[in-house]
Structure formats: structure tokens, C-alpha cells
Write an enzyme that holds these catalytic residues in place. Sequence first.
Site, PDB file in Angstrom:
ATOM      1  N   LYS A   9       0.828  -1.205   0.000  1.00  0.00           N
ATOM      2  CA  LYS A   9       0.000   0.000   0.000  1.00  0.00           C
ATOM      3  C   LYS A   9       0.872   1.268   0.000  1.00  0.00           C
ATOM      4  O   LYS A   9       2.098   1.192   0.216  1.00  0.00           O
ATOM      5  CB  LYS A   9      -0.927  -0.044   1.224  1.00  0.00           C
ATOM      6  CG  LYS A   9      -1.945  -1.192   1.166  1.00  0.00           C
ATOM      7  CD  LYS A   9      -2.869  -1.177   2.372  1.00  0.00           C
ATOM      8  CE  LYS A   9      -3.885  -2.309   2.302  1.00  0.00           C
ATOM      9  NZ  LYS A   9      -4.848  -2.266   3.426  1.00  0.00           N
ATOM     10  N   TYR A  49     -11.928  -1.911  -4.083  1.00  0.00           N
ATOM     11  CA  TYR A  49     -12.493  -2.093  -2.743  1.00  0.00           C
ATOM     12  C   TYR A  49     -14.023  -1.949  -2.739  1.00  0.00           C
ATOM     13  O   TYR A  49     -14.604  -1.563  -1.712  1.00  0.00           O
ATOM     14  CB  TYR A  49     -11.866  -1.097  -1.770  1.00  0.00           C
ATOM     15  CG  TYR A  49     -10.556  -1.554  -1.131  1.00  0.00           C
ATOM     16  CD1 TYR A  49     -10.474  -2.772  -0.448  1.00  0.00           C
ATOM     17  CD2 TYR A  49      -9.421  -0.754  -1.167  1.00  0.00           C
ATOM     18  CE1 TYR A  49      -9.286  -3.175   0.168  1.00  0.00           C
ATOM     19  CE2 TYR A  49      -8.223  -1.154  -0.551  1.00  0.00           C
ATOM     20  CZ  TYR A  49      -8.174  -2.367   0.113  1.00  0.00           C
ATOM     21  OH  TYR A  49      -7.018  -2.762   0.740  1.00  0.00           O
ATOM     22  N   PHE A  57     -15.422   3.626   6.974  1.00  0.00           N
ATOM     23  CA  PHE A  57     -14.048   4.056   6.680  1.00  0.00           C
ATOM     24  C   PHE A  57     -13.751   4.129   5.181  1.00  0.00           C
ATOM     25  O   PHE A  57     -12.620   4.386   4.786  1.00  0.00           O
ATOM     26  CB  PHE A  57     -13.046   3.133   7.381  1.00  0.00           C
ATOM     27  CG  PHE A  57     -13.177   1.665   7.018  1.00  0.00           C
ATOM     28  CD1 PHE A  57     -12.638   1.160   5.847  1.00  0.00           C
ATOM     29  CD2 PHE A  57     -13.832   0.788   7.878  1.00  0.00           C
ATOM     30  CE1 PHE A  57     -12.754  -0.187   5.522  1.00  0.00           C
ATOM     31  CE2 PHE A  57     -13.956  -0.560   7.564  1.00  0.00           C
ATOM     32  CZ  PHE A  57     -13.414  -1.051   6.375  1.00  0.00           C
ATOM     33  N   ARG A  85      -1.801 -14.348   4.079  1.00  0.00           N
ATOM     34  CA  ARG A  85      -2.556 -13.686   5.158  1.00  0.00           C
ATOM     35  C   ARG A  85      -1.840 -13.882   6.500  1.00  0.00           C
ATOM     36  O   ARG A  85      -1.835 -12.991   7.355  1.00  0.00           O
ATOM     37  CB  ARG A  85      -3.984 -14.240   5.233  1.00  0.00           C
ATOM     38  CG  ARG A  85      -4.817 -14.024   3.969  1.00  0.00           C
ATOM     39  CD  ARG A  85      -5.444 -12.668   3.832  1.00  0.00           C
ATOM     40  NE  ARG A  85      -6.361 -12.317   4.870  1.00  0.00           N
ATOM     41  CZ  ARG A  85      -7.083 -11.185   4.863  1.00  0.00           C
ATOM     42  NH1 ARG A  85      -6.971 -10.305   3.852  1.00  0.00           N
ATOM     43  NH2 ARG A  85      -7.909 -10.901   5.841  1.00  0.00           N
ATOM     44  N   THR A  91      -5.644  -7.442  10.376  1.00  0.00           N
ATOM     45  CA  THR A  91      -5.918  -6.095   9.831  1.00  0.00           C
ATOM     46  C   THR A  91      -5.465  -5.018  10.816  1.00  0.00           C
ATOM     47  O   THR A  91      -4.792  -4.058  10.430  1.00  0.00           O
ATOM     48  CB  THR A  91      -7.443  -5.929   9.581  1.00  0.00           C
ATOM     49  OG1 THR A  91      -7.909  -7.034   8.812  1.00  0.00           O
ATOM     50  CG2 THR A  91      -7.750  -4.629   8.883  1.00  0.00           C
ATOM     51  N   ARG A 102       2.452  -6.698   9.355  1.00  0.00           N
ATOM     52  CA  ARG A 102       1.687  -5.597   9.957  1.00  0.00           C
ATOM     53  C   ARG A 102       2.131  -5.309  11.392  1.00  0.00           C
ATOM     54  O   ARG A 102       2.224  -4.148  11.793  1.00  0.00           O
ATOM     55  CB  ARG A 102       0.192  -5.906   9.875  1.00  0.00           C
ATOM     56  CG  ARG A 102      -0.348  -5.705   8.444  1.00  0.00           C
ATOM     57  CD  ARG A 102      -1.708  -6.283   8.263  1.00  0.00           C
ATOM     58  NE  ARG A 102      -2.367  -5.839   7.035  1.00  0.00           N
ATOM     59  CZ  ARG A 102      -3.506  -6.346   6.578  1.00  0.00           C
ATOM     60  NH1 ARG A 102      -4.101  -7.317   7.240  1.00  0.00           N
ATOM     61  NH2 ARG A 102      -4.036  -5.902   5.469  1.00  0.00           N
ATOM     62  N   ASN A 112      -1.765  -0.091   6.919  1.00  0.00           N
ATOM     63  CA  ASN A 112      -1.247  -1.384   7.376  1.00  0.00           C
ATOM     64  C   ASN A 112      -0.383  -2.089   6.330  1.00  0.00           C
ATOM     65  O   ASN A 112      -0.298  -3.314   6.302  1.00  0.00           O
ATOM     66  CB  ASN A 112      -2.394  -2.257   7.900  1.00  0.00           C
ATOM     67  CG  ASN A 112      -3.481  -2.473   6.858  1.00  0.00           C
ATOM     68  OD1 ASN A 112      -3.313  -2.105   5.705  1.00  0.00           O
ATOM     69  ND2 ASN A 112      -4.571  -3.084   7.258  1.00  0.00           N
ATOM     70  N   HIS A 115      -1.895  -5.493   1.420  1.00  0.00           N
ATOM     71  CA  HIS A 115      -3.199  -6.112   1.192  1.00  0.00           C
ATOM     72  C   HIS A 115      -2.960  -7.519   0.662  1.00  0.00           C
ATOM     73  O   HIS A 115      -2.023  -7.738  -0.101  1.00  0.00           O
ATOM     74  CB  HIS A 115      -3.999  -5.336   0.134  1.00  0.00           C
ATOM     75  CG  HIS A 115      -5.101  -6.163  -0.465  1.00  0.00           C
ATOM     76  ND1 HIS A 115      -6.315  -6.315   0.147  1.00  0.00           N
ATOM     77  CD2 HIS A 115      -5.130  -6.948  -1.569  1.00  0.00           C
ATOM     78  CE1 HIS A 115      -7.059  -7.150  -0.572  1.00  0.00           C
ATOM     79  NE2 HIS A 115      -6.362  -7.540  -1.625  1.00  0.00           N
ATOM     80  N   GLU A 126      -9.250 -10.084  -8.011  1.00  0.00           N
ATOM     81  CA  GLU A 126      -8.220  -9.078  -7.756  1.00  0.00           C
ATOM     82  C   GLU A 126      -7.008  -9.246  -8.678  1.00  0.00           C
ATOM     83  O   GLU A 126      -6.422  -8.252  -9.116  1.00  0.00           O
ATOM     84  CB  GLU A 126      -7.804  -9.136  -6.285  1.00  0.00           C
ATOM     85  CG  GLU A 126      -8.936  -8.667  -5.372  1.00  0.00           C
ATOM     86  CD  GLU A 126      -8.619  -8.795  -3.895  1.00  0.00           C
ATOM     87  OE1 GLU A 126      -7.519  -9.279  -3.544  1.00  0.00           O
ATOM     88  OE2 GLU A 126      -9.479  -8.405  -3.074  1.00  0.00           O
TER      89      GLU A 126
HETATM   90  P1  ATP Z   1      -6.955  -5.874   2.992  1.00  0.00           P
HETATM   91  O1  ATP Z   1      -8.308  -6.140   2.323  1.00  0.00           O
HETATM   92  O2  ATP Z   1      -6.421  -4.505   2.720  1.00  0.00           O
HETATM   93  O3  ATP Z   1      -5.992  -6.969   2.763  1.00  0.00           O
HETATM   94  P2  ATP Z   1      -8.018  -6.922   5.410  1.00  0.00           P
HETATM   95  O4  ATP Z   1      -8.651  -7.957   4.533  1.00  0.00           O
HETATM   96  O5  ATP Z   1      -7.154  -7.383   6.526  1.00  0.00           O
HETATM   97  O6  ATP Z   1      -7.172  -5.915   4.558  1.00  0.00           O
HETATM   98  P3  ATP Z   1     -10.518  -5.509   5.350  1.00  0.00           P
HETATM   99  O7  ATP Z   1     -11.569  -5.727   6.371  1.00  0.00           O
HETATM  100  O8  ATP Z   1     -10.701  -6.108   3.989  1.00  0.00           O
HETATM  101  O9  ATP Z   1      -9.121  -5.968   5.985  1.00  0.00           O
HETATM  102  O10 ATP Z   1     -10.307  -3.939   5.216  1.00  0.00           O
HETATM  103  C1  ATP Z   1      -9.659  -3.382   4.088  1.00  0.00           C
HETATM  104  C2  ATP Z   1      -8.754  -2.269   4.539  1.00  0.00           C
HETATM  105  O11 ATP Z   1      -9.551  -1.196   5.007  1.00  0.00           O
HETATM  106  C3  ATP Z   1      -7.842  -2.604   5.708  1.00  0.00           C
HETATM  107  O12 ATP Z   1      -6.672  -3.275   5.359  1.00  0.00           O
HETATM  108  C4  ATP Z   1      -7.530  -1.234   6.242  1.00  0.00           C
HETATM  109  O13 ATP Z   1      -6.564  -0.561   5.422  1.00  0.00           O
HETATM  110  C5  ATP Z   1      -8.887  -0.556   6.092  1.00  0.00           C
HETATM  111  N1  ATP Z   1      -9.702  -0.735   7.291  1.00  0.00           N
HETATM  112  C6  ATP Z   1     -10.302  -1.866   7.723  1.00  0.00           C
HETATM  113  N2  ATP Z   1     -10.986  -1.678   8.857  1.00  0.00           N
HETATM  114  C7  ATP Z   1     -10.810  -0.371   9.158  1.00  0.00           C
HETATM  115  C8  ATP Z   1     -11.260   0.471  10.212  1.00  0.00           C
HETATM  116  N3  ATP Z   1     -12.047   0.010  11.194  1.00  0.00           N
HETATM  117  N4  ATP Z   1     -10.875   1.761  10.184  1.00  0.00           N
HETATM  118  C9  ATP Z   1     -10.114   2.251   9.195  1.00  0.00           C
HETATM  119  N5  ATP Z   1      -9.655   1.506   8.166  1.00  0.00           N
HETATM  120  C10 ATP Z   1      -9.994   0.218   8.145  1.00  0.00           C
HETATM  121 MG    MG Z   2      -9.769  -7.519   2.794  1.00  0.00          MG
END
Ligand code: ATP
Ligand code: MG
Length: 138
Positions: A9, A49, A57, A85, A91, A102, A112, A115, A126
Amino acid sequence: MERTLSLIKPDGVARNLIGEVIKRFETAGIKIVAMKKLHLSRKQAEGFYAVHKERPFFNSLMEFMTSGPIVAMVLEGEDVIAHNRKLMGATNFKEAEEGTIRRDYATDIEKNVVHGSDAPETAAFEISYFFNSMEIVG
Ligand code: ATP
Ligand code: MG
């Protein structure tokens, strides 16, 4: 062999963590079969996304993901979706296991560093979002 999409990212790229992230994948025996650097437009970030568009968010995530260049990669390996993962960690970096990307580098729940696709269906979507078949070299 399974494939997944990984993104470094904008925070990871800005902090010169590209090599560090790639090193962790290679050390873990994961093969990088495609890679490019790009700067997402708002539309491109929204398309990527789309599943999160109703989340509170979402707007902040869009601002962040378009704030600078990212690196997109296709990873290949046995069980690579789950393996990646695991290397990434939770996350929320405060809940991420020790030794994960992370836990070691994230500064915020949003910023973080990486992705990774979370299931075979999302991985297929994706990967095709960023790469065509000629760009993936197994
Ligand atoms: P990613 O999809 O980026 O791999 P993830 O699958 O661990 O991450 P998701 O729930 O898909 O988490 O959320 C996508 C992204 O949105 C997170 O990686 C983070 O950058 C952001 N995000 C998730 N939850 C929050 C939150 N509560 N507040 C702010 N940003 C968030
Ligand atoms: Mg995700």
C-alpha cells in the site's frame, strides 16, 4: 498451484518497505509471478475495494489508497492465500501476531502496509483487476 494478489500500500512504498515485504515472501518460499508499480485513480481504488463501499471508513480508505504509488504482485505457492494472510498478520496491527508484516511495520488500522486476497474468488477477481494473462509468468 494457488495464486493470490498482494499489494504494498502507499504507506509501505513511501517508507521504502518494498524490498522488505518481497524478502519475506521469498524467504517463505512464495514465488512472485507478476509485479508492477502503479498509482491508483479514485475510480480504480473504488472498483478494487467495492465490497467495502458501505463501510464508514470507505472514504478515508480511498484517500489513503490513492495518496501515492502502490506495488501489485501475484504470488504463487501451496495454500498461498492463507500463507500470505498469515505473513501479513491481522488487519489491526495491534492484534497481529509477532513477526508479521503488519505487527512489525503498520502504524494504524488503515495504514497497514499490505493487502492480500482473502479467498479464491476474491483472488481471481483481484488478480484480473491488475494483470492480464500475458503479464503472469509462472
Ligand atoms: P486488505 O483487504 O487490505 O488486505 P483486510 O482484509 O485485513 O485488509 P478488510 O476488512 O478487507 O481488511 O479492510 C480493508 C482495509 O480497510 C484494511 O486493510 C484497512 O486498510 C482498512 N480498514 C479496515 N478496517 C478499518 C477500520 N475500522 N478503520 C479504518 N480503516 C480500516
Ligand atoms: Mg480484505
